[in-house]
Scaffold this active site. Structure first.
Site, PDB file in Angstrom:
ATOM      1  N   GLU A 104       4.600  -2.379  13.242  1.00  0.00           N
ATOM      2  CA  GLU A 104       3.381  -2.447  12.441  1.00  0.00           C
ATOM      3  C   GLU A 104       2.110  -2.550  13.323  1.00  0.00           C
ATOM      4  O   GLU A 104       1.132  -1.845  13.092  1.00  0.00           O
ATOM      5  CB  GLU A 104       3.443  -3.596  11.441  1.00  0.00           C
ATOM      6  CG  GLU A 104       4.516  -3.405  10.356  1.00  0.00           C
ATOM      7  CD  GLU A 104       4.361  -2.115   9.553  1.00  0.00           C
ATOM      8  OE1 GLU A 104       3.295  -1.464   9.611  1.00  0.00           O
ATOM      9  OE2 GLU A 104       5.333  -1.740   8.859  1.00  0.00           O
TER      10      GLU A 104
ATOM     11  N   HIS B 299       4.518   6.195  11.485  1.00  0.00           N
ATOM     12  CA  HIS B 299       5.758   5.419  11.554  1.00  0.00           C
ATOM     13  C   HIS B 299       6.970   6.312  11.827  1.00  0.00           C
ATOM     14  O   HIS B 299       8.010   5.812  12.260  1.00  0.00           O
ATOM     15  CB  HIS B 299       6.012   4.698  10.227  1.00  0.00           C
ATOM     16  CG  HIS B 299       5.455   3.310  10.154  1.00  0.00           C
ATOM     17  ND1 HIS B 299       5.588   2.388  11.163  1.00  0.00           N
ATOM     18  CD2 HIS B 299       4.779   2.673   9.154  1.00  0.00           C
ATOM     19  CE1 HIS B 299       5.020   1.234  10.790  1.00  0.00           C
ATOM     20  NE2 HIS B 299       4.520   1.391   9.578  1.00  0.00           N
TER      21      HIS B 299
ATOM     22  N   HIS C   3      -1.062   6.309   8.719  1.00  0.00           N
ATOM     23  CA  HIS C   3      -0.222   5.176   9.121  1.00  0.00           C
ATOM     24  C   HIS C   3       1.250   5.444   8.805  1.00  0.00           C
ATOM     25  O   HIS C   3       2.107   5.327   9.687  1.00  0.00           O
ATOM     26  CB  HIS C   3      -0.715   3.914   8.411  1.00  0.00           C
ATOM     27  CG  HIS C   3       0.096   2.689   8.697  1.00  0.00           C
ATOM     28  ND1 HIS C   3      -0.286   1.771   9.647  1.00  0.00           N
ATOM     29  CD2 HIS C   3       1.259   2.226   8.170  1.00  0.00           C
ATOM     30  CE1 HIS C   3       0.617   0.792   9.687  1.00  0.00           C
ATOM     31  NE2 HIS C   3       1.556   1.041   8.794  1.00  0.00           N
ATOM     32  N   GLU C   4       1.540   5.815   7.583  1.00  0.00           N
ATOM     33  CA  GLU C   4       2.949   6.004   7.208  1.00  0.00           C
ATOM     34  C   GLU C   4       3.534   7.198   7.959  1.00  0.00           C
ATOM     35  O   GLU C   4       4.693   7.180   8.362  1.00  0.00           O
ATOM     36  CB  GLU C   4       3.112   6.166   5.693  1.00  0.00           C
ATOM     37  CG  GLU C   4       2.519   5.028   4.848  1.00  0.00           C
ATOM     38  CD  GLU C   4       2.892   3.616   5.288  1.00  0.00           C
ATOM     39  OE1 GLU C   4       3.950   3.444   5.924  1.00  0.00           O
ATOM     40  OE2 GLU C   4       2.112   2.677   4.995  1.00  0.00           O
TER      41      GLU C   4
ATOM     42  N   GLY D 239       0.827  -1.200   0.000  1.00  0.00           N
ATOM     43  CA  GLY D 239       0.000   0.000   0.000  1.00  0.00           C
ATOM     44  C   GLY D 239       0.865   1.255   0.000  1.00  0.00           C
ATOM     45  O   GLY D 239       0.658   2.169  -0.801  1.00  0.00           O
TER      46      GLY D 239
ATOM     47  N   MET E  51       4.868   3.010   1.893  1.00  0.00           N
ATOM     48  CA  MET E  51       6.109   2.734   2.623  1.00  0.00           C
ATOM     49  C   MET E  51       6.633   3.996   3.288  1.00  0.00           C
ATOM     50  O   MET E  51       6.711   5.047   2.652  1.00  0.00           O
ATOM     51  CB  MET E  51       7.130   2.151   1.633  1.00  0.00           C
ATOM     52  CG  MET E  51       8.481   1.875   2.243  1.00  0.00           C
ATOM     53  SD  MET E  51       8.392   0.595   3.534  1.00  0.00           S
ATOM     54  CE  MET E  51       9.778   1.100   4.548  1.00  0.00           C
ATOM     55  N   GLU E  52       7.038   3.846   4.540  1.00  0.00           N
ATOM     56  CA  GLU E  52       7.353   4.977   5.413  1.00  0.00           C
ATOM     57  C   GLU E  52       8.789   5.490   5.341  1.00  0.00           C
ATOM     58  O   GLU E  52       9.265   6.092   6.315  1.00  0.00           O
ATOM     59  CB  GLU E  52       7.054   4.561   6.856  1.00  0.00           C
ATOM     60  CG  GLU E  52       8.018   3.508   7.461  1.00  0.00           C
ATOM     61  CD  GLU E  52       7.560   2.058   7.355  1.00  0.00           C
ATOM     62  OE1 GLU E  52       6.752   1.765   6.445  1.00  0.00           O
ATOM     63  OE2 GLU E  52       7.999   1.238   8.165  1.00  0.00           O
ATOM     64  N   ASN E  53       9.510   5.312   4.236  1.00  0.00           N
ATOM     65  CA  ASN E  53      10.898   5.770   4.138  1.00  0.00           C
ATOM     66  C   ASN E  53      11.058   7.162   4.758  1.00  0.00           C
ATOM     67  O   ASN E  53      10.232   8.036   4.539  1.00  0.00           O
ATOM     68  CB  ASN E  53      11.337   5.849   2.674  1.00  0.00           C
ATOM     69  CG  ASN E  53      10.886   4.639   1.894  1.00  0.00           C
ATOM     70  OD1 ASN E  53      11.285   3.539   2.187  1.00  0.00           O
ATOM     71  ND2 ASN E  53       9.992   4.852   0.925  1.00  0.00           N
TER      72      ASN E  53
HETATM   73  N1  BES Z   1       6.136  -0.775   6.175  1.00  0.00           N
HETATM   74  C1  BES Z   1       4.935  -1.089   5.492  1.00  0.00           C
HETATM   75  C2  BES Z   1       5.130  -1.337   4.029  1.00  0.00           C
HETATM   76  C3  BES Z   1       5.832  -2.624   3.678  1.00  0.00           C
HETATM   77  C4  BES Z   1       5.285  -3.813   3.986  1.00  0.00           C
HETATM   78  C5  BES Z   1       6.997  -2.638   2.992  1.00  0.00           C
HETATM   79  C6  BES Z   1       5.922  -4.989   3.619  1.00  0.00           C
HETATM   80  C7  BES Z   1       7.627  -3.801   2.641  1.00  0.00           C
HETATM   81  C8  BES Z   1       7.097  -4.994   2.949  1.00  0.00           C
HETATM   82  C9  BES Z   1       3.912   0.031   5.623  1.00  0.00           C
HETATM   83  O1  BES Z   1       4.043   0.831   6.739  1.00  0.00           O
HETATM   84  C10 BES Z   1       2.579  -0.631   5.725  1.00  0.00           C
HETATM   85  O2  BES Z   1       2.330  -1.276   6.708  1.00  0.00           O
HETATM   86  N2  BES Z   1       1.736  -0.474   4.718  1.00  0.00           N
HETATM   87  C11 BES Z   1       0.474  -1.126   4.636  1.00  0.00           C
HETATM   88  C12 BES Z   1      -0.660  -0.157   4.724  1.00  0.00           C
HETATM   89  C13 BES Z   1      -0.957   0.242   6.129  1.00  0.00           C
HETATM   90  C14 BES Z   1      -2.034   1.282   6.175  1.00  0.00           C
HETATM   91  C15 BES Z   1      -1.349  -0.919   7.010  1.00  0.00           C
HETATM   92  C16 BES Z   1       0.436  -1.776   3.285  1.00  0.00           C
HETATM   93  O3  BES Z   1       1.272  -1.454   2.461  1.00  0.00           O
HETATM   94  O4  BES Z   1      -0.424  -2.626   3.076  1.00  0.00           O
HETATM   95 ZN    ZN Z   2       3.275   0.037   8.507  1.00  0.00          ZN
END
Ligand code: BES
Ligand code: ZN
Length: 882
Positions: free
Chosen positions: A326, A307, A303-304, A267, A269-271
Site C-alpha cells: 500500500e 498494484h 492506484h489499483e 474506495g 480493490m485490485e483483484n
Molecule cells: N487494497 C486496497 C483496498 C482494501 C483496503 C481492501 C482495505 C480491503 C481492505 C486498495 O488498493 C486501496 O488501497 N484502496 C484505497 C484507495 C487508494 C487510492 C488509496 C481505498 O479503498 O481507500
Molecule cells: Zn492499495
C-alpha cells in the site's frame, strides 16, 4: 466488551510458514435468491519449508457445512470438526485433494466482506480476510494458488458472470440458469479472488502494450450509468502507459476489467484482472462529478492498476507487511498524479493530509509503526500511517538513491520476488543492492511509531563566508515505545540570497559544488552541515518538497517567511512559508479569543497575501492552495487543550479580516478566473475553478452581496464543480440563501444517491452546534441507508471527522449522536463502525467538559456488545496512556 471474551492479538513475531500449500483451486459457485452454494476442490500438499504435520486447519467464518471428501472419499462425522468457524481434519496425507461444499447467505451479509449483494448484483470483497467467509481455505497472503472458477446463476437476472483471469468456457444449465468458467494463469493469494454476477453493461476499449500485446479493457456498470464511464477508461489507459514509461512495467493478462459497486466499504480493490470499485471512483460526468472527483478517479484507477505489479505479482508474506504494497502503491499513484497534473500542488495536498491526519494518528492511542507489530483486527490497520506515512518512506528511499536508482531498485525487487510473497526487508534490500548502498539503518522507519521532530539552528561567520546548519532529531514516545532511536532523515535544502536568488553551494555539506540544492542526511541525534564561500548570510529553504515526514522547527522570522513565500523556487516550500505565517497569526488569534478579545491580523500576513494574490494568474492551482488557511483540524494539533470553538472563531475572524483587506483583488480574481465555454475536466481549468471557489468562499465572508453571487453561480453554471463551489461558500453563512440552495440541490438530485452524498456531506459539516439535530433528521431521509458505506461516510463520517465545531458541542450531544450511530452500525458493518469510532480517539486532549463527555460516550460503547473491530478502537482509546 465482546461477548465477555477478549479477542487475541496477532503478532508479527509469531509468523510461521503455512504447514500446507495449495497448488490449485477449483471453485464452483452457484448463486440463488436465498443463498449460495460453494463447492471447492483444493489440491494440497505439505509445505517442505515447514515442520511436518498431519493436522489440517482451514480458515472459515460463518460457513454452513454440507459435505466433505478427501481424495474422492466422503469424510464421516468423526473425521472433521468445526471450531470457531475453522475446518479441522486431524489426519491428512502428505499430498491430497480436499473437496468441501458449504452454504452461505450473501443476501444477509451487511458487513460487505466475502460474497455479498449490492443492489441487484452479487460481488465479493476478500481483502484482507474475506475469503474465509466464502469457503474454507488457508486465508493468508503467502499461500499462492492457481484458481479456476465457475460461476452459475439465473441467466435473466445475472447475464454477466465474471471472475479473475480469462473466460475459458460458458454455457447453459437447465431451469433458466447459465454459467461461465474463468481461469487465472497467475498464482495468487485468495485475498485477490473476485467474482461478480449481475445485469451490467460493458464499455470496452483496447490498449496495446509497449511490446505490442493487445489488452481488452472493460468497465462494467448498471445500464443507467453507461454514459459515465469514459473518464475512468481514459484514466486506465494513462496509468498503463505511465507504468511502462516510468518503470518499464507492462500489463500481463489479455483482459482488464473494472466493475462499479454501490455498496463498498473501501474506495476500490485490485483483484487480479477484475478490479472492484466503489461507484464513486468510477462514475463521472460534468453534471454529477466535480473536478476533485475526476482527479480522484484518475488516481484511484491508477492506484489499483499499479498494484498489478506491487501487490499482485509480488505479494505480501503477511498482513504486517501491508505497507509493502500500500505505501509503495500510494507512492506510485502520487507520482502518476504529479506527472499528470502539477507536482508541487500534488505534494501540497498530500502533505496537508499527512500533517492534519497522519500526524494526529501518530500522536494518539492508535499510534503504530508503518509496519505494526500486533493487531486484534487487521481491518483497523488500513491506516493513514500504513498508507500515507508508508508512501513517505518509499519517497525518502527515492530521495536517497535518486530517481534512476529507484527505478533500478524497483525492477530488481520485482525480478527477485515475482510470483512470490515478500517482506519490507526484501524491498529495502533490493533498493540497497541495486544502488550499492547500505539501507539497514533506514529500516527503523518501518518499526518506530511517532512523528520525529527535527530542530534546525544555524550560524554565520561573515569573515570566512561559512554558514553552518546544526540539525538534531528527537521522536516523542508512543504507546509501547518509550525510547526511540535516531532515524535516517534526508533533508533537502536550498539557500536563498537577500535578492531572492538561489545561491550556488559548496563545502563539506555539498556533494556537487555549484548545485543550488543539497540533500543533507541526518542519521544521528545531532549533526552539523557546513557551507562555504558565501558572500552573505543566506536564508535557508529547509526540507524542500517535504523530503521527510517530520516536524521541522526553525526560528524563521516573519521577514524570512515572506522572503521564502516570494522567492523560493520550490513550490512546496513557498506554500509552506505562507502556512507558517498563517499558523502564527491563527494561534495568536486563538489566544486572543480565549482571553475574550478579538484576533488582530499582523501586517506581515496581510502583505504576504497581497503578493500571492498579485501573482495568482501565474499558477492558479498553486494559489488556490496558498489561499487555504491551515484547517481547524490541523490547528487542533497546536492548541492544548484542544478548544474547537475558539479555533473556529479565530480562524473565521482571520479569514474575514484578510478577505476585507484584499476585497478588491479578490473581486478581480473572481471575475478573471471564470472559465468560459462548456465544462471539461482538465487540470489547468480545474486549477482556475478551484481558485475561484476559494476566492468566493472568502468573499462571502467579507461582502454580503457575494452570497447572491454564489446563488447566481449555482443556477447559472453547467457543472457540478461550480455548484459545489457555490454551496461550499454559503455553507458557513447561516441564512435563507443557504437553505434555498440546499433545497434546490436536493430537488434536483433526489434520485441519485451518489450525488446526494455531496449534499449529506455539506449538511454534516455546517460548523454550527445545531448540526447535530440536522444529522439526526437526515438519518431518516429516504435516501439515507446505514447499510450503504458511502451514505454513512458522507453524513456520519462528515459530521464526526470533519466538523469540529458541530461534533464537539458543549453539551456532548454530538458525541451521543455518533455513539448511538456506532452501536447501530456495529451490528451491521463492523469495519464502518470502527472507523466512525476513531472520532473519539483523542478525547484526552480536549478541554473540559468535552473530554468528560467524550469519555462518557466511550464508556457507554465499551459496555456494549461490540465487534472485534470496534472493540479494538474503543479499548485502545480508553487504555491508560504510556
Ligand atoms: N487494497 C486496497 C483496498 C482494501 C483496503 C481492501 C482495505 C480491503 C481492505 C486498495 O488498493 C486501496 O488501497 N484502496 C484505497 C484507495 C487508494 C487510492 C488509496 C481505498 O479503498 O481507500
Ligand atoms: Zn492499495
Amino acid at each position: 466488551m465482546m461477548d465477555g471474551r477478549t479477542p487475541r492479538a496477532v503478532r508479527l513475531e509469531d509468523y510461521r510458514p503455512a504447514l500446507f500449500l495449495i497448488d490449485r483451486v477449483d471453485l464452483y459457485v452457484a448463486l440463488y435468491e436465498t443463498h449460495a452454494e460453494i463447492q471447492s476442490r483444493l489440491e494440497m500438499r505439505r509445505n517442505p519449508d515447514a515442520p511436518p504435520s498431519e493436522r489440517l486447519v482451514l480458515d472459515g467464518e460463518g460457513l454452513e457445512p454440507v459435505r466433505f471428501a478427501l481424495d474422492g472419499r466422503p469424510l464421516q462425522a468423526g473425521d472433521w470438526r468445526i471450531e470457531s468457524g475453522d475446518l479441522i481434519i486431524d489426519r491428512v496425507p502428505e499430498a491430497f485433494t480436499l473437496e468441501t461444499v458449504c452454504r452461505i447467505r450473501p443476501q444477509e451479509n451487511t458487513a460487505l466482506e466475502g460474497l455479498y449483494r449490492s443492489g441487484d448484483m452479487f460481488c465479493t470483497q476478500c481483502e484482507a480476510e474475506g475469503f474465509r467467509r466464502i469457503t474454507w481455505y488457508l486465508d493468508r497472503p503467502d499461500v499462492l494458488a492457481r484458481f479456476r472458477v465457475t460461476v452459475e446463476a439465473e441467466q435473466a437476472r445475472y447475464p454477466i458472470l465474471l471472475s479473475n483471469g480469462n473466460r475459458v468456457e460458458q454455457g447453459i444449465r437447465p431451469g433458466g440458469r447459465h454459467y461461465a468458467v474463468w481461469e487465472d494463469p497467475y498464482p495468487k493469494p485468495c485475498y485477490l479472488f473476485a467474482l461478480v454476477a449481475g445485469d451490467l453493461v460493458c464499455r470496452r476499449d483496447r490498449f496495446v502494450t509497449r511490446s505490442g500485446r493487445a489488452v481488452d479493457l472493460e468497465i462494467y456498470v448498471e445500464a443507467h450509468n453507461a454514459e459515465r464511464t469514459g473518464f475512468a477508461l481514459e484514466s486506465l489507459k494513462h496509468a498503463m502507459r505511465w507504468d511502462e514509461e516510468r518503470f518499464g512495467l507492462e500489463y500481463d493478462l489479455d483482459t482488464y476489467m473494472i466493475v462499479a459497486v454501490d455498496a463498498f466499504n473501501m474506495g476500490a480493490m485490485e483483484n487480479k484482472g477484475l478490479n472492484l470499485f466503489n461507484s464513486h471512483y468510477v462514475l463521472a460526468d460534468a453534471q454529477t462529478a466535480t473536478d476533485g472527483d475526476y482527479a480522484n478517479i484518475e488516481s484511484v484507477v491508477g492506484h489499483e492498476y499499479f498494484h498489478n505489479w506491487t501487490g499482485n505479482r509480488v505479494t505480501l508474506r503477511d498482513w504486517f507487511q501491508l505497507s509493502l504494497k500500500e505505501g509503495l502503491t500510494v507512492f506510485r499513484d502520487q507520482e502518476f498524479t504529479a506527472d499528470r497534473t502539477s507536482a508541487s500542488v500534488k505534494r501540497i495536498q498530500d502533505v496537508r493530509l499527512l500533517r492534519a491526519q497522519q500526524f494526529a494518528e501518530d500522536a494518539g492511542p492508535m499510534a503504530h509503526p508503518v509496519r505494526p507489530r500486533s493487531y486484534l483486527e487487521i481491518n483497523n490497520f488500513y491506516t493513514l500511517t500504513v498508507y500515507e506515512k508508508g508512501a513517505e518512506l518509499v519517497r525518502m528511499v527515492q530521495t536517497l538513491v535518486g530517481r534512476e536508482g529507484f527505478r533500478k531498485g524497483l525492477r530488481l525487487y520485482i525480478k527477485r520476488h515475482d510470483g512470490k510473497a515478500a517482506t519490507v526487508e526484501d524491498f529495502i534490500a533490493a533498493m540497497a543492492d541495486a544502488n550499492g548502498i547500505d539501507l539497514g539503518p533506514f529500516m527503523r522507519w518501518y518499526d518506530q511509531a511517532g512523528t520525529p521532530e527535527v530542530r534546525v539552528e544555524d550560524d554565520w561567520d561573515p569573515a570566512s563566508g561559512t554558514y553552518r546548519l546544526h540539525l538534531s532529531q528527537r521522536c516523542p514516545p508512543t504507546p509501547g515505545q518509550p525510547h526511540k532511536d535516531p532515524l535516517v532523515i534526508p533533508v533537502v535544502v536550498g539557500l536563498l540570497g537577500p535578492d531572492g536568488a538561489e545561491l550556488p553551494m559548496q563545502g563539506p555539506a555539498v556533494r556537487a559544488a555549484g548545485a543550488t540544492e543539497a540533500t543533507l542526511v541526518l542519521d544521528r541525534e545531532t549533526q552539523t552541515f557546513v557551507f562555504e564561500g558565501l558572500a552573505q548570510r543566506p536564508i535557508p529553504s529547509l526540507l524542500r518538497r517535504f523530503s521527510a515526514p517530520v516536524k521541522l522547527e526553525y526560528d524563521y522570522d516573519e521577514a524570512a517567511l515572506a522572503h521564502l513565500l516570494a522567492h523560493d523556487t520550490d513550490g512546496f516550500n513557498r506554500w509552506d512559508a505562507g502556512q507558517r505565517l498563517a499558523l502564527r497569526a491563527l494561534l495568536e488569534g486563538v489566544r486572543a479569543v480565549q482571553q475574550g478579545g478579538r484576533p488582530q491580523v499582523a501586517d506581515a500576513l496581510v502583505q504576504a497575501l497581497g503578493h500571492v494574490l498579485a501573482e495568482a494568474a501565474a499558477d492558479p492551482a498553486w494559489t488556490a492552495e496558498a489561499l487555504q488557511l491551515p484547517s481547524e483540524l490541523y490547528l487542533s494539533e497546536w492548541v492544548h487543550p484542544v478548544d474547537p470553538a475558539a479555533i473556529h472563531t479565530a480562524r473565521e475572524a482571520v479569514l474575514g479580516a484578510l478577505a476585507r483587506a484584499h476585497r478588491e483583488a479578490l473581486v478581480g480574481l473572481y471575475e478573471s478566473m471564470a472559465t468560459p465555454g462548456p465544462y471539461r475536466y482538465e487540470p489547468s481549468l480545474a486549477g482556475r475553478r478551484r481558485l475561484r471557489a476559494v476566492v468566493l468562499a472568502w468573499l462571502v465572508r467579507a461582502e454580503p452581496e457575494y452570497v447572491a453571487r454564489a446563488e447566481a453561480l449555482y443556477h447559472g453554471t453547467d457543472n457540478m464543480t461550480d455548484r459545489m463551489a457555490a454551496l461550499g461558500a454559503v455553507q458557513a453563512v447561516p441564512g435563507a440563501a443557504r437553505e434555498r440552495l440546499f433545497a434546490a440541490f436536493e430537488a434536483r438530485f433526489r434520485d441519485q444517491p451518489l450525488v446526494l452524498d455531496k449534499w449529506f456531506g455539506l449538511h454534516a459539516t455546517i460548523p454550527e452546534p445545531g448540526t447535530a439535530e440536522r444529522v439526526r433528521r437526515l438519518m431518516d431521509h429516504p435516501a439515507f441507508d446505514l447499510r450503504n458505506p458511502n451514505r454513512v461516510r458522507a453524513l456520519l463520517g462528515g459530521y464526526a471527522h470533519h466538523n469540529p465545531v458541530g461534533f464537539h458541542r458543549e453539551d456532548g450531544a454530538g458525541y451521543r449522536l455518533v455513539a448511538d450511530a456506532i452501536l447501530q452500525l456495529d451490528a451491521l458493518n463492523p469495519q464502518m463502525a470502527a472507523r466512525l469510532a476513531r472520532a473519539f480517539l483523542r478525547w484526552r486532549e480536549y478541554r473540559e467538559p468535552l473530554r468528560g463527555h467524550m469519555r462518557d460516550s466511550l464508556e457507554r460503547l465499551a459496555g456494549a456488545q461490540l465487534s472485534k473491530d470496534t472493540y479494538e478502537i474503543v479499548s485502545r482509546s480508553l487504555q491508560a496512556q504510556g
